[in-house]
Design an enzyme around this catalytic site. Sequence first.
Site, PDB file in Angstrom:
ATOM      1  CG  ASP A  11      -2.293   0.628   0.908  1.00  0.00           C
ATOM      2  OD1 ASP A  11      -2.294   1.847   0.617  1.00  0.00           O
ATOM      3  OD2 ASP A  11      -3.334  -0.049   0.958  1.00  0.00           O
ATOM      4  CG  HIS A  52      -0.836   1.463  -3.423  1.00  0.00           C
ATOM      5  ND1 HIS A  52      -2.089   1.209  -2.899  1.00  0.00           N
ATOM      6  CD2 HIS A  52      -0.480   0.343  -4.114  1.00  0.00           C
ATOM      7  CE1 HIS A  52      -2.465  -0.014  -3.260  1.00  0.00           C
ATOM      8  NE2 HIS A  52      -1.507  -0.551  -3.995  1.00  0.00           N
TER       9      HIS A  52
END
Length: 351
Positions: A175, A198
């Site tokens: 993430d 991310h």
Amino acid sequence: MAAWEEACAFKGDSIFLIPEGTFLVAGVTFSGPCFNNLSPKVLIFATLIAPTKLTTDVWIHFHSLRHLLLTGLDGSAVLNGQGAQTWSFGSACRRRMTCPIFTTSLKLTDVSHAIVKDISLVDSKGFHVAMHGCDHIHLYGFNITAPWNSQNTDGIHISNSTNINVANSHIGVGDDCVSIGPGSFDVLVSNIRCGPGHGISVGSLGRYKNEMDVIGIRVENCTISDTQNGVRVKTWPGNYSSNAAHLTFQNIVMNNVSNPIIIDQRYCPNHSCDMKESSSVKLSEMNMRNISGTYNTKFAVNIDCSSIMPCNNVHLSYINLTATHPPEKYEIGRFNCMGALNTFTVLNSTF
């Protein structure tokens, strides 16, 4: 815990030592305040392993402490969250919107004037490191890793905290490498090597009622490689209002990043939102400058602002981003924009 209580109550300098070895540790909270508001110096020489199942939302928690030094001493500390079972369960519950809060490996709550350094974290069930209600915290020398497809495993998450400095660390997770949430003021993120993951994000914002504003964020001198996003600001659609202002992303190198620069005011990862609604989060004074490198998608810059709360004063300068694949024959531009913008400038840039 007896050792912690004794160290915390000691009328003088004290050291709380976790010696060399490998230890299975259940959820534990080290609480203050300690004597004269001076926390023990915490030294970790060990590898700590979490149970595969935890019913607490935090594994190792430092709470209500002042003047804390938490160190792994040259990287000898390893916190293994054993999150693989949680990730496989999480993929199903996320689709049904029934997930519990996944356990954060290391959390600081109501901690001030602290240094946390030289710690490795692997395979957390949820966030690897989180701070909430903290002030004057300096984190550096972290090595945080989890597989690229491990959900909700943010490297470092900051919320409702002020004067935070995150520096000189490598973060590769499933993430956000660093996520900066509501109530964050005066945050500096520097010299981070991010990837996979991310990217580095402000947000998400606007999901809950009465969220605090985000003011004064700087992300600089970072390298972001093989990630879904580069630098990102993300807000949920809906009528929960707040402000995010004075956001600066500068001196950043992108290597094979899918979305190098992205403002997403229709962020809705579970596809459960009314996408006809506009975000009520006001974004203003955003500066992206001296950002270079390569990207592997159609657009180098994606801006999707709210239609009712226009993005205000967005500046891109000295952006030099190159696509890893040649453009289509009749393709014009590498910039995608939706929503409303009030004062948008691009200076000395190619993408």
